[in-house]
Design an enzyme around this catalytic site. Structure first.
Site, short mmCIF file in Angstrom:
data_model
loop_
_atom_site.label_atom_id
_atom_site.label_comp_id
_atom_site.label_asym_id
_atom_site.label_seq_id
_atom_site.Cartn_x
_atom_site.Cartn_y
_atom_site.Cartn_z
N CYS A 3 -0.15 2.20 -5.03
CA CYS A 3 -1.07 3.24 -5.46
C CYS A 3 -0.48 4.63 -5.20
O CYS A 3 0.38 4.80 -4.33
CB CYS A 3 -2.39 3.11 -4.72
SG CYS A 3 -3.39 1.71 -5.26
N HIS B 91 0.84 -1.20 0.00
CA HIS B 91 0.00 0.00 0.00
C HIS B 91 0.88 1.25 0.00
O HIS B 91 1.97 1.26 0.60
CB HIS B 91 -0.91 0.01 1.23
CG HIS B 91 -2.01 -1.00 1.17
ND1 HIS B 91 -2.87 -1.10 0.11
CD2 HIS B 91 -2.39 -1.95 2.07
CE1 HIS B 91 -3.74 -2.06 0.35
NE2 HIS B 91 -3.47 -2.61 1.52
#
Length: 815
Positions: free
Chosen positions: A447, A398
């Site tokens: 991301c 992440h």
């Protein structure tokens, strides 16, 4: 069973005729079968075809049932599907015959091979068969049964003259049995094996490796075909990697090297590295001279080795750029405590590890790090950088990006995290520049959406103008990166494309440009995920550039020693219990912070009918899933990327236990070996225990759980050699014995206290081979990861990136 995946065409003529006769019954069995198979579009036949089948009854020896089976065979019908349809129409006679006389037959899938080995070496004879579920094996030496030889593998731990001879294996199921081919085990002298090689996962156990055919020099002209062969025998089977002018040749991983149409760019010195998980050997270096062509007016003579003009670099090298060393830190975070867990980082880190090691990188691969462990790992990574070193940082997990600043999220980040809970990528770059590196590469597979919980704008210090920085982002600004919802071994989108280009001898930015183009041409990624490249690389530096030793040899030696210290695997050992049972403990590294321990029974007294060795009571700190410990296969133990057949002959009994998060080990790793056994005349199971300590394996020596001293900007007035020694010599993991082995250093070169980590590489000329995103996922057709060529190493399959059937789900973003 594997036989069920075979086709109808594999059935013998006699079996087909018998099944056809059974289907030619008055009730029209073949017609009901044709109707049943027609539910699958592949086997839907036209009225004309079925009419032709029915007319076979008019022929003297014609059989409609046999004719229908021929049609099914032509269209690739499997035995499993045929059996399913026979059961569906309740044709018990045909289904029973197919099951009993065909699918329960014992067939060999692997025959043992004759072997010639030095005296004292271990030998593994392997025999595999398919058939009924309950298969038993018995090995014979001549006409005598081999004691303990009741498994698919017969292991002779130390071959002597008494064990020479002919061996055969009998495979049985009830009253059925078949024999394998005879094989001959003979003693021979060693022939070029690197018996002391320590490059495998299990360096302390294995068999010899012998090159039986060397490549030969060639004198060719442009347009000719080059054919080189290097044959070898080894157990486990050998793998091959060809080199041209000491540079690995991409996709040249077979015993035979063929180049159909050569040019002068292909001339040079060829050699082949032959290896398995225990040993490594190198073939002879052979010169291949290639003239400009067969023209009558042209006389050509190739330059001799050592003369000016001789080729010293690969055919497609980038130029004069080189690295003083190559270091890579790979972090994959999956098991998040407060956020969606990911799958792809494990496979992606493994894949990239295997590729970079082929390019001579010292790779450390770490999974599931918390904030402190990530901070410490990056600090240790920086200490191994120096003037001219190529540094590569890869992160899969992440992440987010605010105002041009990228942040990597650790597994313990709270639900509403800010930059204080994460690692700041631009700060890592600033610290890398202070090490005067030759190349700084960041590959960020995460991301880059904004984090609404973080409105801070941290200000990095001024960056140096170094013109050696490359950022490869898996996706563009304010977008998500995806992983494949296929299975536990699937790559993410970024790695699926990157792995096909990484080995090309091109400038790093050119490689990433090609990856971006590949992703852009693919329908599944267009408009959803696009690679972004940021680079100020002014020189044509490539990941394939060669390594040249730095002027400061003490620094290089220190770095290599530190590299080895933090990646030591415990030596295999044997335990003898009071009952007379001997148990072997073996160890393997799956990642730099994950280790596999296996137990196997080496010797059992005759009066003991069963025994197993299980591990328990591990030292606090590392993670051991008790439900998946002491398993009979690596996959059941949680290791999805190691192959049991490559690591250890699958003989009984053997049990595997996977230990992860070794970076949290605060003292020596110890555990209890519990031996459970039964005597012949006793029903009660007995237990003996031994406590074993194996020290601090792999990265546990680094104490990544401990905070590091904050380090300000490096004083660049001193030499690079002094700076490196200042950081390393005071490392707590740098033992006194290693300090004593190095030349004396001046007191001024000793400074801050820290530690270093590494992976042992060995000689530069013989590189060792050893293999995310936020929440959006995708489903994928099974063909996505199929590869037309076998992988060069034990890595994940590649696939064509053209026109793949992806389907993205619209899951909410997670930051």
């Amino acid at each position: 069973m594997e036989d069920k995946n075979l086709g109808v065409e594999t059935l013998s003529e006699a079996v087909l005729n018998r099944l056809g006769y059974m289907l030619d019954n008055p009730e029209g069995g073949w017609k009901r079968l044709a109707k049943a198979v027609a539910e699958h579009p592949q086997f839907c036949y036209s009225e004309k075809e079925l009419t032709d089948v029915s007319l076979k009854v008019l022929s003297p020896n014609g059989s409609p049932g046999r004719s229908l089976l021929a049609l099914l065979s032509d269209r690739g019908c499997t035995l499993a599907f045929l059996l399913q349809c026979l059961k569906k129409i309740d044709h018990r006679e045909a289904a029973g015959y197919l099951t009993t006389h065909v699918m329960e037959q014992i067939d060999f899938t692997k025959q043992p091979q004759s072997q010639r080995v030095p005296e004292g070496s271990p030998v593994v004879l392997s025999c595999r068969a398919v058939g009924p579920v309950e298969l038993t094996y018995q090995w014979f030496k001549g006409k005598d049964e081999v004691p303990g030889g009741n498994g698919p593998e017969l292991v002779l731990n130390s071959v002597s003259s008494a064990q020479q001879g002919h061996y055969i294996c009998r495979v049985s199921s009830g009253d059925k049995y078949v024999f394998s081919n005879w094989v001959h085990v003979r003693l021979a002298k060693s022939g070029g094996a690197s018996a002391g090689s320590n490059s495998g996962y299990f360096p302390s156990s294995g068999s010899g490796l012998y090159i039986t055919q060397q490549p030969r020099p060639q004198e060719l002209v442009e347009g000719d075909a080059l054919y080189l062969e290097c044959a070898a025998r080894a157990n486990p089977p050998p793998q091959f990697q060809w080199y041209l002018n000491k540079q690995p040749m991409p996709n040249c991983t077979r015993s035979i090297l063929e180049i159909p149409c050569i040019t002068t760019a292909d001339r040079g010195i060829y050699s082949c590295k032959v290896y398995n998980l225990y040993h490594e050997a190198w073939s002879d270096q052979v010169q291949v001279n290639i003239g400009p062509g067969s023209f009558p007016d042209v006389s050509w003579e190739a330059p001799k080795l050592g003369q000016q003009g001789a080729s010293d670099a690969g055919p497609r090298q980038m130029g004069d750029c080189f690295a003083t060393d190559k270091v890579a830190l790979l972090i994959g975070n999956m098991n998040y405590l407060h956020h969606q867990q990911l799958r792809a980082p494990m496979a992606d880190v493994h894949e990239l590890t295997n590729l970079l090691r082929q390019l001579d990188f010292k790779v450390v691969s770490l999974l599931n790090l918390n904030w402190q462990e990530m901070q410490s790992a990056v600090t240790e990574f920086l200490l191994l950088l120096d003037r001219g070193v190529y540094g590569l940082l890869y992160f899969a997990g992440h992440g987010y990006e605010n105002y041009g600043n990228s942040f990597m999220v650790p597994i313990d980040a709270p639900a509403s995290y800010t930059f204080k809970h994460c690692l700041w990528v631009q700060d890592v770059l600033h610290r890398m520049q202070e090490r005067q590196t030759g190349l700084n590469v960041f590959l960020l597979d995460m991301c880059r959406k904004r984090n609404p919980n973080d409105e801070s704008i941290p200000q990095p210090g001024p960056l140096r103008v170094t013109a050696n920085i490359v950022f490869g982002y898996a996706t563009c600004v304010d977008a998500e990166a995806f992983e494949v919802n296929k299975d536990d071994l699937s790559n993410g989108i970024f790695m699926s494309f990157l792995k096909k280009r990484l080995m090309e001898p091109e400038k790093v930015s050119v490689i990433l440009d090609k990856v971006a183009e590949d992703m852009g041409r693919c329908e599944i990624t267009r408009g959803r995920q696009a690679l972004e490249l940021r680079s100020n690389l002014s020189e044509r530096r490539a990941l394939t550039d060669s390594i040249q030793a730095p002027a400061c040899q003490v620094t290089a030696s220190t770095r290599n020693l530190q590299w080895a210290i933090a990646h030591v695997i415990p030596e295999s050992r044997c335990l003898r219990f009071e009952c007379g049972v001997r148990v072997q403990l073996g160890f393997a590294a799956e990642y730099s912070n994950i280790m596999i321990i296996y137990t196997r029974i080496l010797e059992t007294p005759k009066d003991i009918v069963s025994c197993s060795a299980q591990l328990s009571d591990f030292t606090e700190g590392p993670e051991v899933d008790l439900k998946h410990s002491n398993q009979e296969s690596l996959r059941e133990a949680g290791s999805l990327l190691l192959s049991m057949d490559d690591l250890l002959p699958p003989e009984q009994p053997r049990l595997f236990t996977r230990i992860s998060a070794l970076q949290r080990l605060k003292k020596e790793l110890s555990f209890t070996v519990c031996l459970h056994y039964k005597y012949t005349n006793l029903d009660e199971e007995l237990l003996e225990e031994q406590r074993v300590s194996v020290g601090k394996p792999l990265v546990s020596k680094l104490n990544l759980h401990e905070p590091r001293l904050s380090q300000g900007p490096t004083n660049l007035s001193g030499s690079s050699c002094d700076l490196q020694m200042s950081s390393i010599m005071e490392s707590p993991s740098f033992s006194e014995s290693f300090r004593a082995s190095l030349p004396d250093s001046s007191p001024s070169s000793i400074g801050s206290a820290s530690t270093c980590w590494s992976y042992y590489q060995g000689s530069m000329e013989s590189p060792t081979l050893s293999s995310f995103k936020n929440e959006p996922e995708e489903t994928i057709c099974p063909e996505f990861f199929e590869s037309e060529e076998p992988p060069a190493i034990k890595s994940l399959p590649s696939a064509s990136s053209q026109e793949l059937q992806f389907q993205f789900s619209n899951l909410p973003n997670s930051l």
